[in-house]
Design a protein around this motif. Structure first.
Motif, mmCIF file in Angstrom:
data_model
loop_
_atom_site.group_PDB
_atom_site.id
_atom_site.type_symbol
_atom_site.label_atom_id
_atom_site.label_comp_id
_atom_site.label_asym_id
_atom_site.label_seq_id
_atom_site.Cartn_x
_atom_site.Cartn_y
_atom_site.Cartn_z
ATOM 1 N N HIS A 71 0.793 -5.775 18.500
ATOM 2 C CA HIS A 71 2.120 -5.680 18.019
ATOM 3 C C HIS A 71 3.029 -4.877 18.968
ATOM 4 C CE1 HIS A 71 0.601 -7.303 14.102
ATOM 5 N NE2 HIS A 71 -0.328 -6.518 14.156
ATOM 6 N N ARG A 72 4.256 -5.239 18.866
ATOM 7 C CA ARG A 72 5.155 -4.680 19.585
ATOM 8 C C ARG A 72 6.126 -3.593 18.819
ATOM 9 N NH1 ARG A 72 7.911 -7.245 24.942
ATOM 10 N NH2 ARG A 72 6.089 -7.065 26.001
ATOM 11 N N VAL A 73 6.361 -2.285 18.905
ATOM 12 C CA VAL A 73 7.193 -1.349 18.212
ATOM 13 C C VAL A 73 8.171 -0.976 19.055
ATOM 14 C CG1 VAL A 73 7.210 0.555 16.665
ATOM 15 C CG2 VAL A 73 5.169 -0.941 16.784
ATOM 16 N N VAL A 74 9.433 -1.194 18.652
ATOM 17 C CA VAL A 74 10.708 -0.625 19.370
ATOM 18 C C VAL A 74 11.497 0.560 18.346
ATOM 19 C CG1 VAL A 74 12.842 -1.131 20.281
ATOM 20 C CG2 VAL A 74 10.905 -2.744 20.493
ATOM 21 N N LEU A 75 11.625 1.547 19.235
ATOM 22 C CA LEU A 75 12.409 2.626 18.619
ATOM 23 C C LEU A 75 14.173 2.608 19.134
ATOM 24 C CD1 LEU A 75 9.610 3.775 17.946
ATOM 25 C CD2 LEU A 75 10.946 6.059 18.216
ATOM 26 N N TYR B 103 20.858 -5.227 24.418
ATOM 27 C CA TYR B 103 19.277 -5.251 24.881
ATOM 28 C C TYR B 103 18.471 -6.659 23.993
ATOM 29 C CZ TYR B 103 20.791 -1.329 27.732
ATOM 30 O OH TYR B 103 21.464 -0.468 28.554
ATOM 31 N N PRO B 104 19.031 -7.598 23.859
ATOM 32 C CA PRO B 104 18.413 -8.601 22.719
ATOM 33 C C PRO B 104 16.917 -8.960 23.200
ATOM 34 C CG PRO B 104 19.924 -9.842 24.142
ATOM 35 C CD PRO B 104 20.362 -8.336 24.571
ATOM 36 N N THR C 243 11.271 -9.587 20.841
ATOM 37 C CA THR C 243 9.801 -9.663 20.636
ATOM 38 C C THR C 243 9.307 -8.629 20.005
ATOM 39 O OG1 THR C 243 9.672 -8.338 22.825
ATOM 40 C CG2 THR C 243 9.771 -10.505 23.079
ATOM 41 N N ALA C 244 10.181 -7.837 19.236
ATOM 42 C CA ALA C 244 9.634 -6.823 18.535
ATOM 43 C C ALA C 244 8.984 -7.249 17.059
ATOM 44 C CB ALA C 244 10.689 -5.578 18.254
ATOM 45 N N GLY C 245 7.808 -6.836 16.758
ATOM 46 C CA GLY C 245 7.574 -6.796 15.297
ATOM 47 C C GLY C 245 7.880 -5.935 14.139
ATOM 48 N N PRO D 265 3.617 -11.640 21.546
ATOM 49 C CA PRO D 265 4.930 -11.719 21.160
ATOM 50 C C PRO D 265 5.593 -12.999 21.388
ATOM 51 C CG PRO D 265 4.603 -9.495 21.910
ATOM 52 C CD PRO D 265 3.560 -10.291 22.278
ATOM 53 N N ASP D 266 6.503 -13.609 20.436
ATOM 54 C CA ASP D 266 7.059 -14.914 20.490
ATOM 55 C C ASP D 266 7.776 -15.029 22.066
ATOM 56 O OD1 ASP D 266 6.478 -15.476 18.081
ATOM 57 O OD2 ASP D 266 8.042 -15.168 17.144
#
Length: 252
Positions: free
Chosen positions: A145-149, A162-163, A168-170, A237-238
């Protein structure tokens, strides 16, 4: 114009280093080094290569290795100072005895973060990526999983600017919400933009300092569970899965 790194297409007067990026429609585009077009007697040459094929192969190996050992891997990304290390410190402390958490630090020059996170080998591995909202979006590390803060101190427009990172974040953690009373940050706008850019992502506001929202973050970790041996490994991620349509090893 390249939407990711700002390089020019076609009309560039300087040679461009070989690199690739993803456009808003999900397609991937590669730039190759080319001689200057105006040079007398010269010609423009476009080089195309699956430059990330080696990275994708390594990501596949990582994913298989982690799966075989029932290790849940998370790729934690943000801009510098968004609160990654503070969140991990609190998570490791609060979930001690429940989850054993290992952290791989991405510091380029120092061991400051790793000195703060003396984490053991564990059932959950968090890759604390370098502070950057551009380059890390391109690289599959084999994570589940990708987690973005996205910190409230950065402004509500980061998902729009920054799309590729947020697409790609879950899970998107809107951090430092204890500072909202002192900032002009439109949480509703930020959440709405995230819904357009990454409709499948979960958005969670929290404050690692004050503790607001951290229980929901912990529940998210628990619900992800640990990948069981013999189960199919998680897909990349997608955005990264679309990339693998180009010839080369697929990170499955």
């Amino acid at each position: 114009m390249c939407a990711t790194c700002g390089c020019a297409d076609g009309s560039a007067r300087r040679p461009l280093p070989l690199h690739r990026h993803q456009h808003d429609d999900g397609t991937w585009h590669e730039h190759g080094a080319a001689p200057e077009p105006e040079r007398a007697g010269g010609q423009t040459v476009t080089l195309e290569a699956k430059v990330l094929a080696r990275n994708d192969a390594l990501a596949r190996q990582n994913r298989d290795w982690l799966r075989a050992r029932s290790i849940l891997a998370l790729n934690l990304m943000s801009s510098p100072g968004a609160g990654k290390t503070t969140l991990l410190e609190r998570t490791a402390r609060d979930l001690a005895g429940e989850l054993v958490i290992g952290v791989i630090e991405g510091d380029q020059e120092t061991t400051l973060d790793s000195d703060r996170m003396r984490a053991p080998d564990g059932s959950v591995v968090v890759i604390e990526n370098v502070g950057n909202l551009v380059c890390p979006a391109l690289f599959d590390l084999g994570e589940a999983h990708r987690v973005v803060l996205a910190s409230v101190t950065e402004g509500a427009d980061k998902p729009v600017k920054y799309p590729h990172m947020f697409r790609t974040a879950g899970l998107v953690l809107v951090s430092k919400t204890d500072l909202l009373p002192y900032l002009d940050f439109d949480l509703d706008r930020c959440t709405a933009d995230l819904g357009k850019i990454s409709p499948s992502a979960t958005v969670l506001p929290l404050s690692a300092r004050a503790g607001d929202g951290v229980d929901t973050w912990y529940d998210w970790l628990r619900q992800r569970g640990l990948p069981a041996r013999g189960d199919d490994p998680p897909e990349p991620p997608d955005g990264l899965r679309r990339r693998t349509s180009v010839a080369g090893p697929r990170p499955r």
